[in-house]
Design an enzyme around this catalytic site. Sequence first.
Site, short mmCIF file in Angstrom:
data_model
loop_
_atom_site.label_atom_id
_atom_site.label_comp_id
_atom_site.label_asym_id
_atom_site.label_seq_id
_atom_site.Cartn_x
_atom_site.Cartn_y
_atom_site.Cartn_z
N LYS A 171 -6.69 -37.23 28.25
CA LYS A 171 -5.78 -35.88 28.40
C LYS A 171 -5.13 -35.49 28.05
O LYS A 171 -5.44 -33.82 27.13
CB LYS A 171 -5.34 -35.45 30.01
CG LYS A 171 -4.44 -34.26 30.10
CD LYS A 171 -5.49 -33.54 30.30
CE LYS A 171 -5.04 -31.78 30.55
NZ LYS A 171 -4.39 -31.65 31.28
N LYS A 239 3.32 -28.06 25.35
CA LYS A 239 3.57 -29.21 25.30
C LYS A 239 3.47 -30.51 25.29
O LYS A 239 3.07 -31.26 25.07
CB LYS A 239 4.69 -29.04 27.45
CG LYS A 239 4.69 -30.56 27.40
CD LYS A 239 4.13 -31.39 28.18
CE LYS A 239 3.81 -30.84 29.40
NZ LYS A 239 2.51 -31.50 30.21
#
Length: 295
Positions: A171, A239
Amino acid sequence: MSTIAFIGLGIMGSPMAQHLARAGHEVVGFNRTPEKAKPLIDAGGRAADSVAEAVRGADVVALMLPDSPDVTEVLTGDDGVLAHAAPGTLVIDFSTIRPDTAAELATNAAEQGLRMIDAPVSGGQAGAENAALSIMVGGADEDVDQARPLLDIVGKTVVHVGPSGAGQTVKAANQLIVAGNIALLAEALVFLDAHGADLPAAVEVLGGGLAGSAVLNQKAPKMLDGEFAPGFRIDLHHKDLGIVTAAAREAGVTTPVGALVAQLVAATRAAGDGGLDHSALYRTIARLSGREETS
């Protein structure tokens, strides 16, 4: 059919929980903002008042939370999953968190008699709503096999990529590629506009060649229309690029393009655009070029 506790009913979690409920599973949702449970209730699920209440009696616990500290707290806190879920419960973490945190939490879960896989998703709000997510899964073979029927309900492409933490590593790579593509698309559109090109026509022909991509198809219209309602917020991509930067450093590899894009995303956030879609990176590129009127 399973009893599923679904923790985190935001932009992504809510439609995913609804798909599971409509497929016939008993879904008990919890969100810190209680009113966000209403769509799940309308889809046939029900709401809990706490994490503890949601997970009691659940066969599966699904998490879709913003960041590593949120997942850690929900799992290991006094009112958390590990304290209240029955031994043997399968935990599926759809959140995007640090790979090392995912591996550590899986170990913690195993010590408490639970099983945990990391299953971060890609596809944004549209992918969640259309059950067309790409899901990269890390964990033990038998746990992934048990989770797969549920993953297939919410995702279109489900791939087991390795042991615990591997899903989060893939990811992170996904977010690196997406951010780079968005940045270059933004640069290309500002460049084309500066030369007076017909932007919709340019996007059409670029999409038909090697420059074509899902990013171009989905994000170019937002940039052209100046419509940046969030499907995936700049804050979250900021983030995620922090995860990439930290994981790359730990592995001793360089990501020079990624580091630059991370700075551009950080600048976009600092300019007050953190709540906008990550395609709002276009606004920063336009400002850097002195072409604010195009953004």
